[in-house]
Write a protein that holds these residues in place. Structure first.
Motif, mmCIF file in Angstrom:
data_model
loop_
_atom_site.group_PDB
_atom_site.id
_atom_site.type_symbol
_atom_site.label_atom_id
_atom_site.label_comp_id
_atom_site.label_asym_id
_atom_site.label_seq_id
_atom_site.Cartn_x
_atom_site.Cartn_y
_atom_site.Cartn_z
ATOM 1 N N GLU A 120 38.227 6.261 37.117
ATOM 2 C CA GLU A 120 38.843 7.580 37.092
ATOM 3 C C GLU A 120 38.719 8.330 38.052
ATOM 4 O OE1 GLU A 120 41.129 10.629 35.623
ATOM 5 O OE2 GLU A 120 40.986 8.612 34.703
ATOM 6 N N ALA A 121 37.438 8.388 38.625
ATOM 7 C CA ALA A 121 37.096 9.023 39.768
ATOM 8 C C ALA A 121 37.974 8.688 41.260
ATOM 9 C CB ALA A 121 35.715 9.145 40.149
ATOM 10 N N GLY A 122 38.072 7.281 40.993
ATOM 11 C CA GLY A 122 38.886 6.596 42.154
ATOM 12 C C GLY A 122 40.521 7.018 42.090
ATOM 13 N N GLU A 123 40.986 7.288 41.020
ATOM 14 C CA GLU A 123 42.273 7.556 40.677
ATOM 15 C C GLU A 123 42.522 8.980 40.908
ATOM 16 O OE1 GLU A 123 45.059 5.850 39.922
ATOM 17 O OE2 GLU A 123 43.456 4.054 39.856
ATOM 18 N N GLN A 124 41.680 9.931 40.648
ATOM 19 C CA GLN A 124 41.513 11.307 41.221
ATOM 20 C C GLN A 124 41.548 11.531 42.707
ATOM 21 O OE1 GLN A 124 38.657 13.720 38.880
ATOM 22 N NE2 GLN A 124 39.558 13.112 37.196
ATOM 23 N N ALA A 125 40.655 10.618 43.319
ATOM 24 C CA ALA A 125 40.531 10.707 44.872
ATOM 25 C C ALA A 125 41.857 10.122 45.560
ATOM 26 C CB ALA A 125 39.173 9.927 45.164
ATOM 27 N N TRP A 126 42.374 9.080 44.925
ATOM 28 C CA TRP A 126 43.501 8.697 45.643
ATOM 29 C C TRP A 126 44.574 9.608 45.280
ATOM 30 C CZ3 TRP A 126 45.338 5.452 48.517
ATOM 31 C CH2 TRP A 126 46.803 5.065 48.584
ATOM 32 N N ALA A 127 44.799 10.253 44.375
ATOM 33 C CA ALA A 127 45.890 11.429 44.365
ATOM 34 C C ALA A 127 45.552 12.509 45.459
ATOM 35 C CB ALA A 127 45.832 12.069 42.990
ATOM 36 N N VAL A 128 44.388 12.872 45.483
ATOM 37 C CA VAL A 128 44.189 13.794 46.928
ATOM 38 C C VAL A 128 44.317 13.088 48.200
ATOM 39 C CG1 VAL A 128 42.172 14.820 47.993
ATOM 40 C CG2 VAL A 128 42.183 15.023 45.549
ATOM 41 N N ALA A 129 44.073 11.911 48.215
ATOM 42 C CA ALA A 129 44.338 11.233 49.538
ATOM 43 C C ALA A 129 45.842 10.977 49.662
ATOM 44 C CB ALA A 129 43.639 9.905 49.447
ATOM 45 N N ASN A 130 46.338 10.694 48.448
ATOM 46 C CA ASN A 130 47.900 10.460 48.780
ATOM 47 C C ASN A 130 48.601 11.680 49.248
ATOM 48 O OD1 ASN A 130 49.886 8.505 48.741
ATOM 49 N ND2 ASN A 130 50.553 9.074 46.680
ATOM 50 N N ARG A 131 48.156 12.947 48.700
ATOM 51 C CA ARG A 131 48.971 14.218 49.004
ATOM 52 C C ARG A 131 48.733 14.355 50.601
ATOM 53 N NH1 ARG A 131 46.787 15.771 44.105
ATOM 54 N NH2 ARG A 131 45.017 16.797 45.106
ATOM 55 N N ILE A 132 47.520 14.165 51.071
ATOM 56 C CA ILE A 132 47.483 14.432 52.311
ATOM 57 C C ILE A 132 48.230 13.381 53.326
ATOM 58 C CG2 ILE A 132 45.639 14.199 54.393
ATOM 59 C CD1 ILE A 132 43.528 15.236 51.738
ATOM 60 N N TYR A 133 48.316 12.097 52.751
ATOM 61 C CA TYR A 133 48.946 11.199 53.533
ATOM 62 C C TYR A 133 50.608 11.629 53.585
ATOM 63 C CZ TYR A 133 51.392 6.729 54.276
ATOM 64 O OH TYR A 133 51.773 5.667 54.776
ATOM 65 N N ARG A 134 50.929 11.957 52.369
ATOM 66 C CA ARG A 134 52.600 12.304 52.451
ATOM 67 C C ARG A 134 52.640 13.574 53.272
ATOM 68 N NH1 ARG A 134 51.820 11.793 46.821
ATOM 69 N NH2 ARG A 134 52.155 14.120 46.630
ATOM 70 N N ARG A 135 51.702 14.560 53.465
ATOM 71 C CA ARG A 135 51.872 15.845 54.453
ATOM 72 C C ARG A 135 51.898 15.184 55.736
ATOM 73 N NH1 ARG A 135 48.583 21.111 54.598
ATOM 74 N NH2 ARG A 135 49.656 22.219 56.502
ATOM 75 N N ALA A 136 50.877 14.248 56.138
ATOM 76 C CA ALA A 136 50.648 13.881 57.418
ATOM 77 C C ALA A 136 51.875 13.124 57.888
ATOM 78 C CB ALA A 136 49.250 12.965 57.574
ATOM 79 N N PHE A 137 52.556 12.366 57.052
ATOM 80 C CA PHE A 137 53.557 11.338 57.427
ATOM 81 C C PHE A 137 54.956 11.850 57.019
ATOM 82 C CE2 PHE A 137 49.778 8.847 57.919
ATOM 83 C CZ PHE A 137 49.897 8.297 59.145
ATOM 84 N N VAL A 185 57.688 10.997 59.570
ATOM 85 C CA VAL A 185 57.517 9.649 60.142
ATOM 86 C C VAL A 185 57.919 8.528 59.451
ATOM 87 C CG1 VAL A 185 55.702 8.268 61.198
ATOM 88 C CG2 VAL A 185 55.345 10.493 60.954
ATOM 89 N N GLY A 186 58.778 7.634 59.799
ATOM 90 C CA GLY A 186 59.536 6.713 59.143
ATOM 91 C C GLY A 186 58.234 5.403 58.811
ATOM 92 N N GLN A 187 58.754 4.517 58.054
ATOM 93 C CA GLN A 187 57.864 3.323 57.822
ATOM 94 C C GLN A 187 57.816 2.605 58.963
ATOM 95 O OE1 GLN A 187 56.410 2.864 54.953
ATOM 96 N NE2 GLN A 187 56.857 5.066 54.374
ATOM 97 N N GLU A 188 58.997 2.363 59.723
ATOM 98 C CA GLU A 188 58.633 1.311 60.661
ATOM 99 C C GLU A 188 57.694 2.061 61.767
ATOM 100 O OE1 GLU A 188 62.746 0.636 62.578
ATOM 101 O OE2 GLU A 188 63.094 -0.361 60.806
#
Length: 154
Positions: free
Chosen positions: A113-130, A133-136
């Motif tokens: 459960e903590a991992g899912e919450q942490a993944w949500a945080v990390a994924n929001r930051i990932y989406r903002r950073a990229f 930026v395209g997949q290629e």
């Protein structure tokens, strides 16, 4: 390797900080870690625990040394992190049945459960950073960073 500077980075007189890739890698890493620390703090986690949770994400079990390798942390430090996480109820560890010298680590339901919450945080930051930026480009960046990491390997 040929004699003399291969590029501007090899010529100390021509050095310009903003043209030095390590400058941008360090700035990016600093910004990323700052944002991830803030996001994790909001859910009661820290970066060392996040690294363990992400290492175990989608895996049944890893050894402490494998987690330390993924997290780029020395083994004694990782052992202490795992012990704290075990006390928090996020992981369980046990001696490997196949090799008694190896300690295996698994997520508990609370750890998942903590991992899912942490993944949500990390994924929001990932989406903002990229976001622009395209997949290629991401694939090319991953390939380049992997190659550079291999160049620096012992």
């Amino acid at each position: 390797m040929p004699a003399g500077p291969q590029n501007e980075a090899d010529d100390a007189d021509a050095f310009q900080m903003e043209r030095w890739p390590f400058y941008w890698l360090t700035r990016f890493t600093g910004s990323y870690l700052h944002r991830i620390e803030l996001g994790l703090k909001n859910i009661g986690l820290d970066v060392p625990r996040w690294r363990v949770l992400m290492s175990l994400r989608g895996r049944e079990v890893l050894s402490v040394s494998e987690i330390a390798d993924h997290a780029i942390v020395k083994l004694p430090t990782m052992t202490k992190i795992i012990q704290r996480m075990q006390a928090d109820g996020l992981v369980v560890s046990q001696q490997s049945a196949a090799d008694g010298r190896v300690t295996e680590v698994r997520l508990t339901p609370a750890g998942r459960e903590a991992g899912e919450q942490a993944w949500a945080v990390a994924n929001r930051i990932y989406r903002r950073a990229f976001e622009d930026v395209g997949q290629e480009e991401i694939a090319a960046l991953n390939q380049l960073l992997q190659r550079m990491t291999a160049n620096l390997a012992d």
